[in-house]
Design an enzyme around this catalytic site. Sequence first.
Site, PDB file in Angstrom:
ATOM      1  N   ASP A 118       1.510   0.863  -1.740  1.00  0.00           N
ATOM      2  CA  ASP A 118       0.491   0.824  -0.912  1.00  0.00           C
ATOM      3  C   ASP A 118       0.727   0.769   0.573  1.00  0.00           C
ATOM      4  O   ASP A 118       1.946   0.164   0.678  1.00  0.00           O
ATOM      5  CB  ASP A 118      -0.932   0.301  -1.676  1.00  0.00           C
ATOM      6  CG  ASP A 118      -2.334   0.932  -0.940  1.00  0.00           C
ATOM      7  OD1 ASP A 118      -2.262   1.785  -0.333  1.00  0.00           O
ATOM      8  OD2 ASP A 118      -3.155   0.366  -1.944  1.00  0.00           O
TER       9      ASP A 118
HETATM   10  C1  BGC Z   1      -5.261   2.367  -0.080  1.00  0.00           C
HETATM   11  C2  BGC Z   1      -4.946   3.674  -0.703  1.00  0.00           C
HETATM   12  C3  BGC Z   1      -4.542   4.677   0.167  1.00  0.00           C
HETATM   13  C4  BGC Z   1      -3.426   4.283   1.119  1.00  0.00           C
HETATM   14  C5  BGC Z   1      -3.353   5.497   2.351  1.00  0.00           C
HETATM   15  C6  BGC Z   1      -4.594   2.286   1.438  1.00  0.00           C
HETATM   16  O1  BGC Z   1      -5.370   1.410   1.929  1.00  0.00           O
HETATM   17  O2  BGC Z   1      -5.298   1.453  -0.839  1.00  0.00           O
HETATM   18  O3  BGC Z   1      -5.748   4.030  -1.960  1.00  0.00           O
HETATM   19  O4  BGC Z   1      -4.089   5.934  -0.695  1.00  0.00           O
HETATM   20  O5  BGC Z   1      -4.312   3.157   1.819  1.00  0.00           O
HETATM   21  O6  BGC Z   1      -4.587   5.940   2.847  1.00  0.00           O
END
Ligand code: BGC
Length: 701
Positions: free
Chosen positions: A284
Amino acid sequence: MVSALDWHRLLPLVFVGSLVELSGCARGKDPGAADSGRAAGVDSEAVARAWCPADLAEVDAWVAVTLDAMTTSEKVAQMSGLNGIANEYGRYDGVEDTRNQIPAFRMMDGPRGAHRASGPATAFPVGIARGATWSPLLEEQVATAIAREVKAVGVNVLLAPTINVLRHPRWGRSQETYGEDPHHLGVLGGAFVQGAQAHVLAQPKHFAVNSIEDTRFDVDVRIDDASLHEVYLPHFHDALIDAGAATVMAAYNHVNGPPAAESPQLLTDVLREQWAFPGVVVSDWIFATETTHGAAEAGLDIEMPVPKVYGDALEEALADGTVEPQLVDDAVRRILRTKACFGLELGEPAVQPELRLTDAHLDLAQQVAERSAVLLKNDDLLPILSGASVAVTGRLADVENIGDGGSSAVLPPDVVTVWEGLRDEADGRTVGQVAADDVTALAAADVVVVVVGLTEEDEGEGLIAAGDRTSLTLSDEDIATIQSVAAVQSDVVVVLMGGGAITVEAWLDDVEAVLMGWYPGMRGGTALARVLYGAVPPAGRLPLTVPVQESDLPDFDNVDLTVQYDGFHGYRHLERTGTAARFPFGFGLSTTTFEVGAPRLTAEPLSVSVSLVNTGVRSGYETIQVYGGPVEVEATRARRKLLGFQQVYLEPGEREEVTVALDALDLAVYESDGWNVRPGAYTLDVAVSAEAVLYSLPLEL
Ligand code: BGC
């Protein structure tokens, strides 16, 4: 006790007093085969062959030659994203290596549509709404549509679906996932993966045990092995192994110590060794990784969106020997294999605006919203008949309310509000928008529709949006609106908007009907109006438990940095404590009636069938659910869990044989020696919600 390897010794199964041969297990898998995910001795090459859409031998030959030719820097470059900020198309691109002819991953968020940074796109109902359809078929179609819309701007990896267990409805991203039950999550999540991978690579997220926003970067979720494997991981297995997702996103939170993105337990033991997942593990964004060694050693393949512990830090660790070169080779091999198996291409991708916002996508968004609305109460008020005068009020009646402002946000060119939908679909009804304090107009109408609930101000992603909810109730303002309307009008329907359970105790008795409309997407107003007017029947069933009060649920701790999870939440928790839900998991009313005949068990494939008749005067959907568990209940496990379901549409008077497919392995328990199906007596409950059991069947394993 029987180990997973030889559990087939238990066959034949004995049920309902008769001996029935069961050769193999449901979904056509050999119980000992690699892709069961519940057997030791997984054949990783067989899993990879089933997972790879191309010829694996050819792919691997290319991978071997290419890996051999790559420099250390080129390898390390494959292991992270390039940009902390999305490019002009809203994409997060990885490295395209032209010297070695390696295409780039090009990623975008999209659990409910292409991310808003990419410009106008179709906004579908949120995940929890789609969970309420209980329709994998619709979910597959939604995923295919979203995949086309991200592909329209050159994306080849869609950062979706979100399939975390909704452990508690105060979780800010409750709306993004499909619900509280692992089986239901696995069916819907698997359907999304298959639909999405018609055009791009899917990335189920967030692996794993990710269900708090406010402490998401730091919280350490402590969980025992059995609860982890039986409750928090099965749906990931369904999405990654059974549905064949190309990639997976590791969560921010820690699990039993290390961050999920550096967890030997999750990434090495479960993902690679037990499941033999051949695809790519992606972190993530930014806050998921802490140490170079920890990430590389656990098997994190790609750090997103920019190198932090990888990049230069990884090159240094390779140079000073703190990271073995073999680990990098393994990761790059997986990356190259995934790119080749899924046919990624070199060069700047074509931009194809015509793939977005098509009539078919808009119709689908509306159809899914129609199917997702859950009728929670109806004292003979709905549908609102032609000729009626309808007053529409409430804080959210004319608000474009489509969900979280975090990474799942979508920018549709327009949104039909509930008021607009009711006005435009009026068809013989007189419809007016009325202020909540206009007593005369409210009293004069035949029916008042009050639209209240939650918005992106109340719930959403942590840090970049609203985070976790502070309460399960409606705001005082919304409650006051309902009560003041109900004081002057006896025919009141409340339309609730929001991404999770909303408690209703303060006002439920004051109104005649309640429709849960969720965040219904850009055609949501039209869809909800069509349900309220009876143009389509209410079809949704709750994918979560609505408790009487928050204290009926396990605690939601979004403050402490260590929390303890077990196998009890939602309906499992309520059943253990002997507490009735206000609206149970799986619940939803129809505007017709159904009769469900006595069930029959079939051994091969294992299934339960019932004869279902629509005995009312309107068409409708019924969802037959089968729950099961051992007769002898254990203190640490839920008495029963959802094992299968089937939704059916019937015209008045129509009858259909409904068969719910089951998998005997879903009754296995996870113990120190792995998965075991314990011989003994089990019960299968045929139900129309977690609390409405129509028939119980004995099953001997
Ligand atoms: C979120 C993810 C997301 C990623 C990219 C993160 O903060 O938890 O679900 O895909 O950001 O935007």
